[in-house]
Design a protein around this motif. Sequence first.
Motif, PDB file in Angstrom:
ATOM      1  N   MET A  20       0.912  -1.147   0.104  1.00 20.71           N
ATOM      2  CA  MET A  20       0.008  -0.088   0.054  1.00 20.71           C
ATOM      3  C   MET A  20       0.918   1.303   0.037  1.00 20.71           C
ATOM      4  SD  MET A  20      -3.158   1.379   0.201  1.00 20.71           S
ATOM      5  CE  MET A  20      -4.407   0.513   1.131  1.00 20.71           C
ATOM      6  N   GLU A  21       1.955   1.129   0.690  1.00 22.78           N
ATOM      7  CA  GLU A  21       2.843   2.563   0.642  1.00 22.78           C
ATOM      8  C   GLU A  21       3.380   2.790  -0.477  1.00 22.78           C
ATOM      9  OE1 GLU A  21       5.668   1.938   3.816  1.00 22.78           O
ATOM     10  OE2 GLU A  21       4.145   2.803   5.397  1.00 22.78           O
ATOM     11  N   LYS A  22       3.873   1.336  -1.243  1.00 22.43           N
ATOM     12  CA  LYS A  22       4.500   1.802  -2.629  1.00 22.43           C
ATOM     13  C   LYS A  22       3.481   2.217  -3.570  1.00 22.43           C
ATOM     14  CE  LYS A  22       7.991  -1.959  -2.208  1.00 22.43           C
ATOM     15  NZ  LYS A  22       8.407  -3.318  -2.640  1.00 22.43           N
ATOM     16  N   ILE A  23       2.176   1.704  -3.576  1.00 17.63           N
ATOM     17  CA  ILE A  23       0.985   2.093  -4.775  1.00 17.63           C
ATOM     18  C   ILE A  23       0.755   3.377  -4.468  1.00 17.63           C
ATOM     19  CG2 ILE A  23      -1.147   1.586  -5.322  1.00 17.63           C
ATOM     20  CD1 ILE A  23      -0.791  -1.484  -4.715  1.00 17.63           C
ATOM     21  N   LYS A  24       0.785   3.984  -3.076  1.00 12.55           N
ATOM     22  CA  LYS A  24       0.160   5.496  -2.930  1.00 12.55           C
ATOM     23  C   LYS A  24       1.115   6.375  -3.671  1.00 12.55           C
ATOM     24  CE  LYS A  24      -1.582   5.120   1.733  1.00 12.55           C
ATOM     25  NZ  LYS A  24      -1.425   5.542   3.065  1.00 12.55           N
ATOM     26  N   GLY A  77       2.968   7.476 -25.073  1.00 19.51           N
ATOM     27  CA  GLY A  77       4.108   7.812 -25.709  1.00 19.51           C
ATOM     28  C   GLY A  77       5.114   7.049 -24.841  1.00 19.51           C
ATOM     29  N   ASP A  78       6.390   7.752 -25.164  1.00 18.86           N
ATOM     30  CA  ASP A  78       7.429   6.916 -24.387  1.00 18.86           C
ATOM     31  C   ASP A  78       7.479   7.019 -22.991  1.00 18.86           C
ATOM     32  OD1 ASP A  78       8.402   5.872 -26.874  1.00 18.86           O
ATOM     33  OD2 ASP A  78      10.046   7.548 -27.280  1.00 18.86           O
ATOM     34  N   ALA A  79       7.091   8.493 -22.548  1.00 18.65           N
ATOM     35  CA  ALA A  79       6.836   8.766 -21.234  1.00 18.65           C
ATOM     36  C   ALA A  79       6.015   7.754 -20.412  1.00 18.65           C
ATOM     37  CB  ALA A  79       6.659  10.283 -20.997  1.00 18.65           C
ATOM     38  N   SER A  80       4.710   7.745 -20.793  1.00 25.09           N
ATOM     39  CA  SER A  80       3.731   7.013 -20.428  1.00 25.09           C
ATOM     40  C   SER A  80       4.007   5.430 -20.376  1.00 25.09           C
ATOM     41  CB  SER A  80       2.396   7.122 -21.159  1.00 25.09           C
ATOM     42  OG  SER A  80       2.626   6.792 -22.332  1.00 25.09           O
ATOM     43  N   ASP A  81       4.903   4.881 -21.365  1.00 27.46           N
ATOM     44  CA  ASP A  81       5.239   3.663 -21.279  1.00 27.46           C
ATOM     45  C   ASP A  81       6.194   3.558 -20.365  1.00 27.46           C
ATOM     46  OD1 ASP A  81       3.729   2.958 -23.469  1.00 27.46           O
ATOM     47  OD2 ASP A  81       5.359   3.060 -24.792  1.00 27.46           O
ATOM     48  N   ARG A  82       7.106   4.493 -19.969  1.00 33.26           N
ATOM     49  CA  ARG A  82       8.025   4.165 -18.973  1.00 33.26           C
ATOM     50  C   ARG A  82       7.503   4.100 -17.505  1.00 33.26           C
ATOM     51  NH1 ARG A  82      11.373   7.596 -22.643  1.00 33.26           N
ATOM     52  NH2 ARG A  82      10.661   9.333 -21.051  1.00 33.26           N
ATOM     53  N   ALA A  83       6.353   5.299 -17.546  1.00 31.72           N
ATOM     54  CA  ALA A  83       6.020   5.360 -16.246  1.00 31.72           C
ATOM     55  C   ALA A  83       4.962   3.949 -15.897  1.00 31.72           C
ATOM     56  CB  ALA A  83       4.651   6.325 -16.213  1.00 31.72           C
ATOM     57  N   MET A  84       4.416   3.408 -16.919  1.00 28.90           N
ATOM     58  CA  MET A  84       3.796   2.043 -16.710  1.00 28.90           C
ATOM     59  C   MET A  84       4.661   0.893 -16.356  1.00 28.90           C
ATOM     60  SD  MET A  84       0.544   2.322 -16.932  1.00 28.90           S
ATOM     61  CE  MET A  84      -0.413   0.679 -17.792  1.00 28.90           C
ATOM     62  N   ASP A  85       5.846   1.096 -17.061  1.00 23.81           N
ATOM     63  CA  ASP A  85       6.750   0.056 -16.860  1.00 23.81           C
ATOM     64  C   ASP A  85       7.396   0.081 -15.193  1.00 23.81           C
ATOM     65  OD1 ASP A  85       6.661  -1.001 -19.081  1.00 23.81           O
ATOM     66  OD2 ASP A  85       8.364   0.116 -20.003  1.00 23.81           O
ATOM     67  N   VAL A  86       7.511   1.134 -14.936  1.00 19.86           N
ATOM     68  CA  VAL A  86       8.366   1.547 -13.439  1.00 19.86           C
ATOM     69  C   VAL A  86       7.381   1.233 -12.648  1.00 19.86           C
ATOM     70  CG1 VAL A  86       8.804   3.418 -11.690  1.00 19.86           C
ATOM     71  CG2 VAL A  86       9.575   3.492 -14.155  1.00 19.86           C
ATOM     72  N   ALA A  87       5.840   1.486 -12.625  1.00 20.16           N
ATOM     73  CA  ALA A  87       4.883   1.098 -11.796  1.00 20.16           C
ATOM     74  C   ALA A  87       4.751  -0.510 -11.485  1.00 20.16           C
ATOM     75  CB  ALA A  87       3.610   1.778 -12.020  1.00 20.16           C
ATOM     76  N   TRP A  88       4.749  -1.041 -12.713  1.00 17.28           N
ATOM     77  CA  TRP A  88       4.684  -2.787 -12.885  1.00 17.28           C
ATOM     78  C   TRP A  88       5.898  -3.304 -11.989  1.00 17.28           C
ATOM     79  CZ3 TRP A  88       1.733  -6.492 -14.090  1.00 17.28           C
ATOM     80  CH2 TRP A  88       1.993  -7.614 -14.493  1.00 17.28           C
ATOM     81  N   LYS A  89       7.027  -2.727 -12.508  1.00 15.96           N
ATOM     82  CA  LYS A  89       8.143  -3.453 -11.600  1.00 15.96           C
ATOM     83  C   LYS A  89       8.293  -3.291 -10.249  1.00 15.96           C
ATOM     84  CE  LYS A  89      13.231  -3.055 -11.820  1.00 15.96           C
ATOM     85  NZ  LYS A  89      14.577  -2.260 -12.511  1.00 15.96           N
ATOM     86  N   GLU A  90       7.706  -2.280  -9.932  1.00 17.06           N
ATOM     87  CA  GLU A  90       7.499  -1.311  -8.323  1.00 17.06           C
ATOM     88  C   GLU A  90       6.443  -2.375  -7.698  1.00 17.06           C
ATOM     89  OE1 GLU A  90       8.682   0.137  -4.978  1.00 17.06           O
ATOM     90  OE2 GLU A  90       9.521   0.710  -7.007  1.00 17.06           O
ATOM     91  N   LEU A  91       5.370  -2.868  -8.303  1.00 14.34           N
ATOM     92  CA  LEU A  91       4.288  -3.334  -8.018  1.00 14.34           C
ATOM     93  C   LEU A  91       4.652  -5.064  -7.782  1.00 14.34           C
ATOM     94  CD1 LEU A  91       1.159  -2.718  -6.852  1.00 14.34           C
ATOM     95  CD2 LEU A  91       0.509  -4.014  -9.083  1.00 14.34           C
ATOM     96  N   THR A  92       5.510  -5.611  -8.942  1.00 14.24           N
ATOM     97  CA  THR A  92       5.703  -6.933  -8.714  1.00 14.24           C
ATOM     98  C   THR A  92       7.011  -6.962  -8.272  1.00 14.24           C
ATOM     99  OG1 THR A  92       6.618  -6.557 -11.038  1.00 14.24           O
ATOM    100  CG2 THR A  92       4.280  -7.113 -10.846  1.00 14.24           C
ATOM    101  N   ALA A  93       7.714  -6.212  -7.406  1.00 16.64           N
ATOM    102  CA  ALA A  93       9.090  -6.285  -6.971  1.00 16.64           C
ATOM    103  C   ALA A  93      10.051  -6.748  -7.819  1.00 16.64           C
ATOM    104  CB  ALA A  93       8.966  -7.317  -5.543  1.00 16.64           C
ATOM    105  N   GLY A  94       9.962  -6.530  -9.127  1.00 16.00           N
ATOM    106  CA  GLY A  94      10.642  -6.894 -10.142  1.00 16.00           C
ATOM    107  C   GLY A  94      10.918  -8.367 -10.644  1.00 16.00           C
ATOM    108  N   SER A  95       9.690  -9.086 -10.260  1.00 17.76           N
ATOM    109  CA  SER A  95       9.645 -10.546 -10.520  1.00 17.76           C
ATOM    110  C   SER A  95       9.390 -10.740 -11.959  1.00 17.76           C
ATOM    111  CB  SER A  95       8.286 -11.031  -9.566  1.00 17.76           C
ATOM    112  OG  SER A  95       8.914 -11.202  -8.386  1.00 17.76           O
TER     113      SER A  95
END
Length: 387
Positions: free
Chosen positions: A222-226, A236-254
């Motif tokens: 919950m702390e991470k997602i907030k 665009g590239d910026a939104s793709d990067r933002a989604m990738d960062v969020a996905w990596k954070e949420l899945t702990a890089g798994s």
Amino acid sequence: MKPLPDYNHSVVEQLNVLTASGELKADPAQLEVAAQLDRILTDLKIRKPAKKKSALGWMFAKKAGLAHSAKGLYVHGSVGRGKTMLMDMFYQLAPIEKKRRCHFHEFMADVHNRVHAHRQKLKNGETKQADPIPPVAAQLLAEAELLCFDEFTVTDIADAMILARLFTELFAHGCTLVTTSNVVPDNLYKDGLNRSLFLPFVDMLKAHVQVVSLDSPTDYRMEKIKSLPVYVTPLGDASDRAMDVAWKELTAGSAAEPTEITMKGRIIPVPRAVGRAARFSFSELCEKPLGASDFLAIADRFDTVFIDHIPLLNADKRNETKRFIILIDAFYDHTVRVFASAAAMPEDLLVTRKGTEGFEFDRTASRLFEMRSADYLALHNEKRPAT
């Protein structure tokens, strides 16, 4: 998270290293579970290997030469307390070649596929073994003597009826089980059809695993997602990067892997999944022949869904618009956490507002806004399906 310490370290040592570096906060509840996982690591190092090496050999061993199994672990607790992180550490350190880590739903889908394949062999006269469970168990054990499950849950009667017989074979021949869940074993398949037939499995499970609670006071996820953006625009590239960062954070890089949901004889492909998080493109959800029941099945299987590249919806995309409306309704009703990248803000996605779609899309836009709120996130966390 930084790369885990080397193979020779214990789970407790890994936690201490990450705490000392400031990546993690000191958490006594996590340390207690880590100590139990280290106990299994020690047991695995000294365990006696099965005497029968072939996949089918031990089926005929009867009472002779059964393997010694290390007593497993069943870790239950609320979401976001670090269960998956601890499982990652343990699995990496497990000193055994034949091991398997997967989501429980994925494991059961594999079991049903193997049972079906065996029955086809019986039908075609390729085997005389009428009961598929012993050979299927033999196949599974030949591939993995250590099974690690994420999100142990039982909601399907077909799963419930097969588990006791399957794990009677697996446990008897040396399989060790380590699993996470959101509920205690006694609440598995709660209120399920013919649950009394399932209860012997619960008793057997508790005899072969140590049941521990991970009730950390902090919901780390919950702390991470907030702090993560959940709706990014424009595309665009910026939104793709933002989604990738969020996905990596949420899945702990798994590492994400494709999976499937079996739905009344049909298969719903899931291109990327980690635990109870899935990632689709808009086209994979709304340009395919999927309907309300499919979206509800996805909402039941996953509590967090990423949707990439939502386009502007014009008159040429009427079917896609209808599916998107139904999709958001299903996810909203099940308090699914949605991360999305889109061509425009929700109220501007529908370019052509005609007919019922125009009226219904006002609700969709409103729900997309609400699903970004702190209140919705709290409700999502509170009401996620017990597993």
